[in-house]
Design a protein around this motif. Structure first.
Motif, mmCIF file in Angstrom:
data_model
loop_
_atom_site.group_PDB
_atom_site.id
_atom_site.type_symbol
_atom_site.label_atom_id
_atom_site.label_comp_id
_atom_site.label_asym_id
_atom_site.label_seq_id
_atom_site.Cartn_x
_atom_site.Cartn_y
_atom_site.Cartn_z
ATOM 1 N N ALA B 19 1.400 -7.288 -4.654
ATOM 2 C CA ALA B 19 0.102 -6.924 -3.705
ATOM 3 C C ALA B 19 0.449 -7.399 -2.179
ATOM 4 C CB ALA B 19 -1.161 -7.609 -3.946
ATOM 5 N N VAL B 20 0.890 -8.541 -2.017
ATOM 6 C CA VAL B 20 1.343 -9.031 -0.769
ATOM 7 C C VAL B 20 2.509 -8.409 -0.102
ATOM 8 C CG1 VAL B 20 2.129 -11.144 0.623
ATOM 9 C CG2 VAL B 20 0.577 -11.642 -1.487
ATOM 10 N N ASP B 21 3.400 -7.959 -0.892
ATOM 11 C CA ASP B 21 4.488 -7.174 -0.470
ATOM 12 C C ASP B 21 3.796 -5.679 0.141
ATOM 13 O OD1 ASP B 21 7.243 -6.664 0.177
ATOM 14 O OD2 ASP B 21 7.086 -4.941 -1.449
ATOM 15 N N LEU B 22 2.734 -5.296 -0.551
ATOM 16 C CA LEU B 22 2.291 -4.109 -0.027
ATOM 17 C C LEU B 22 1.669 -4.193 1.397
ATOM 18 C CD1 LEU B 22 0.811 -2.585 -3.396
ATOM 19 C CD2 LEU B 22 2.675 -1.570 -2.018
ATOM 20 N N CYS B 23 1.102 -5.318 1.493
ATOM 21 C CA CYS B 23 0.251 -5.482 2.825
ATOM 22 C C CYS B 23 1.184 -6.253 3.728
ATOM 23 C CB CYS B 23 -0.681 -6.756 2.588
ATOM 24 S SG CYS B 23 -2.016 -6.186 1.230
ATOM 25 N N SER B 24 2.468 -6.245 3.508
ATOM 26 C CA SER B 24 3.296 -6.586 4.556
ATOM 27 C C SER B 24 4.113 -5.576 5.271
ATOM 28 C CB SER B 24 4.314 -7.789 4.279
ATOM 29 O OG SER B 24 4.797 -7.446 3.194
ATOM 30 N N SER B 28 -0.453 -3.310 11.845
ATOM 31 C CA SER B 28 -1.558 -3.426 10.673
ATOM 32 C C SER B 28 -2.098 -2.091 10.186
ATOM 33 C CB SER B 28 -2.883 -4.090 11.284
ATOM 34 O OG SER B 28 -3.229 -3.616 12.109
ATOM 35 N N SER B 34 -3.091 5.881 4.975
ATOM 36 C CA SER B 34 -2.423 5.687 3.612
ATOM 37 C C SER B 34 -1.272 6.656 3.572
ATOM 38 C CB SER B 34 -3.641 6.573 2.776
ATOM 39 O OG SER B 34 -3.810 7.523 3.288
ATOM 40 N N PHE B 37 1.425 4.131 3.755
ATOM 41 C CA PHE B 37 1.114 3.254 2.445
ATOM 42 C C PHE B 37 2.184 3.867 1.590
ATOM 43 C CE2 PHE B 37 -0.566 1.770 -1.442
ATOM 44 C CZ PHE B 37 -0.792 0.409 -1.383
ATOM 45 N N ARG B 41 5.330 1.785 1.926
ATOM 46 C CA ARG B 41 5.045 0.492 1.479
ATOM 47 C C ARG B 41 5.188 0.700 -0.225
ATOM 48 N NH1 ARG B 41 1.097 -2.708 5.317
ATOM 49 N NH2 ARG B 41 2.180 -2.227 7.154
#
Lengths: 201, 316
Positions: B19-24, B28, B34, B37, B41
């Motif tokens: 999850a963290v990886d998806l947010c990094s 921003s 999307s 994303f 990502r």
């Protein structure tokens, strides 16, 4: 029961033989002789690891060998290790799983390892590990069990205990037990016959 | 704690990392982004998860069949073979037909190179009966492939060299859905193979003689394990570049954490730890203020762990 007929053993060239041996059920045999006299070669041949140079042998069931040096692997308990010997039966027949657990427990009990059954192989002594190795042969209820130098790493008490256990196993279960050793004194006391490869030559 | 409980705990941590990886990543994201994303990502995260899993499982099997705590796919020349394949694609084909040079060509050639070394290793595994000779063969094969790669690099022009270097630095980025599917398929095959031979792998640890005597032919175990490991390493190396350390470190961590070497338990745990390490390396590479190839980040995470293992578990 184990019988050989003009059996010559060796790695392509003859090392020892010819043997005309006959060991009945329940017999405990000590195999001795100097290094290089063919003790291990004879055992490996009888266990089917190497083909005989000439001659033949027969038994009335499975012939098992406990190798001299099994590496001690961290991360296995005594029972888990002993259970690996049941690879054939445990893996291919799921319904035998309960029986496998029973066979392991019985082998562990016969060698007095109950207290150590859940311990890691790295937490037990050399002698105790040797007993666990012997237990791997007992689980399979073979007709002939051979052990290559089972007492090599043991102290005096464990050596006597292991040898007398081998003798008891032969007597009570009717298994033919063949062990090689340099410990002639204790070995002779705990065997029904002696095969000295040094003298045969 | 039971082995199963620990494995689930690690799994939870790895999902968190994913999850963290998806947010990094650079900049921003607003909800309207999307597309970024889905296109960037998500594939990157999935590549890291699959890549780490494949390498960890390959490493675990290699360490078991060679009874050597330092064995990993790199040692058997598989990565070097992939490197030679990639070098041929970028440095030879790239200079003669520049149009053909794309990420897919490089990956395809790398996979072919890995496959060739796999075939050679697996074939030699059936000829060479003892473990040490096979290990020596693998290491030598790796040197031969590296030598060929060096020769190609030596005579290449700067532009093509840069393409090759960016592959060899290792990255989870820019992987297409098809490539991710191939990695997933490789993992599925490798995992199935390893789970079917998990008991054989246990037995192999107690020596070839013992394995033969209980009816688990060690050469057969080696061939099956090598096949799976080579397939997984080949796929990952082709698409993500040669990534070290995950293959060595993950099995050690799983054995240490679980306190067992039984493959039925270490296989799932190693896979999860491998994914976790790959995700951690990827996150660090993403948040680093300067460009940081994920292969180097992995080495930087991996080496301290290896040294720690060597110092604290000398008997392992």
């Amino acid at each position: 029961m184990l019988e050989t007929t003009k059996l010559v053993v060796g790695h392509s060239s003859p090392v020892a033989g010819p043997f005309d041996l006959s060991f009945p059920d329940g017999h405990c045999v000590m195999l001795c002789g100097p290094n290089g006299s063919g003790k291990s070669t004879l055992m490996k041949t009888l266990a089917g690891l190497i083909p005989p140079v000439s001659g033949s042998f027969r038994s009335n069931g499975e012939v098992l060998l406990v190798p001299a040096r099994i590496p001690r692997v961290k991360g296995f308990t005594v029972s888990e290790f002993v259970r690996t010997s049941l690879f054939r039966s445990a893996l291919w027949d799921g319904s035998a799983s309960g029986k496998a657990t029973e066979a392991v427990a019985e082998a562990v009990r016969l060698l007095g390892l109950e207290r150590l059954a859940g311990k890691d192989l790295c937490e037990i002594s050399d002698g105790e590990f040797q007993k666990a190795c012997i237990a791997t042969a007992l689980t399979r209820k073979a007709s002939v069990i051979m052990l290559d130098e089972p007492t090599a790493f043991l102290d005096v008490d464990n050596r006597k205990m292991v040898l007398s256990t081998l003798h008891d196993i032969a007597r009570t279960t009717g298994t033919t037990v063949v062990f090689s050793t340099h410990d002639i004194y204790d070995g002779e006391k705990n065997s029904d016959s002696v095969l000295d490869l040094g003298k045969l030559r | 704690m039971q082995a199963r409980g620990k494995t689930f705990l690690i799994l939870a941590a790895v999902i968190l990392l994913a999850a963290v990886d998806l947010c990094s990543g650079g900049g921003s994201l607003s909800i309207a982004d999307s597309l970024i994303f889905m296109k960037l990502r998500l594939p990157r995260m999935l590549s890291a998860v699959l890549g780490g899993a494949c390498l960890a499982l390959s490493g675990l099997q290699m360490q078991s069949i060679f009874r050597n705590p330092l064995a990993d796919p790199h040692l058997m020349g598989v990565s070097a073979g992939a490197g030679t394949g990639a070098a041929i694609a970028t440095l030879i084909a790239g200079s003669s037909i520049p149009v053909a040079l794309s990420g897919l060509t490089v990956a395809g050639a790398a996979f072919l190179g890995a496959a060739i070394s796999c075939v050679m290793v697996t074939m030699s595994a059936s000829r060479l009966r003892d473990v040490t000779s096979l290990l020596v063969f693998g290491v030598m094969l790796g040197f031969v492939f590296s030598a060929i790669t060096s020769i190609l690099e030596y005579s290449a022009n700067a532009e093509n060299l840069k393409v090759f270097y960016s592959w060899s630095a290792g990255s989870f980025m820019a992987n297409r859905p098809a490539e991710i599917l191939i990695m997933a398929a490789a993992l599925a095959v490798g995992l199935t193979l390893s789970l079917t031979i998990s008991k054989r792998l246990d037995i192999t640890l107690f020596g070839d003689e013992y394995a033969t005597l209980v009816g688990a032919d060690p050469s057969r175990t080696r061939i099956i394990a090598l096949l799976g490991a080579c397939l997984m390493t080949g796929a990952v190396t082709a698409f993500c570049g040669p990534l070290g350390f995950v293959g060595i470190v993950s099995p050690h961590l799983s054995r240490t954490i679980l306190g067992t070497s039984m493959h039925a338990r270490t296989i799932p745990c190693s896979i999860i730890i491998g994914s976790g390490l790959a995700l951690a390396a990827d996150i660090i590479s993403q948040i680093a203020p300067w460009p940081l190839p994920v292969g180097s980040t992995m080495a930087l995470i991996g080496i301290p762990i290896i040294i720690h293992i060597l110092i604290t578990h000398r008997d392992a």
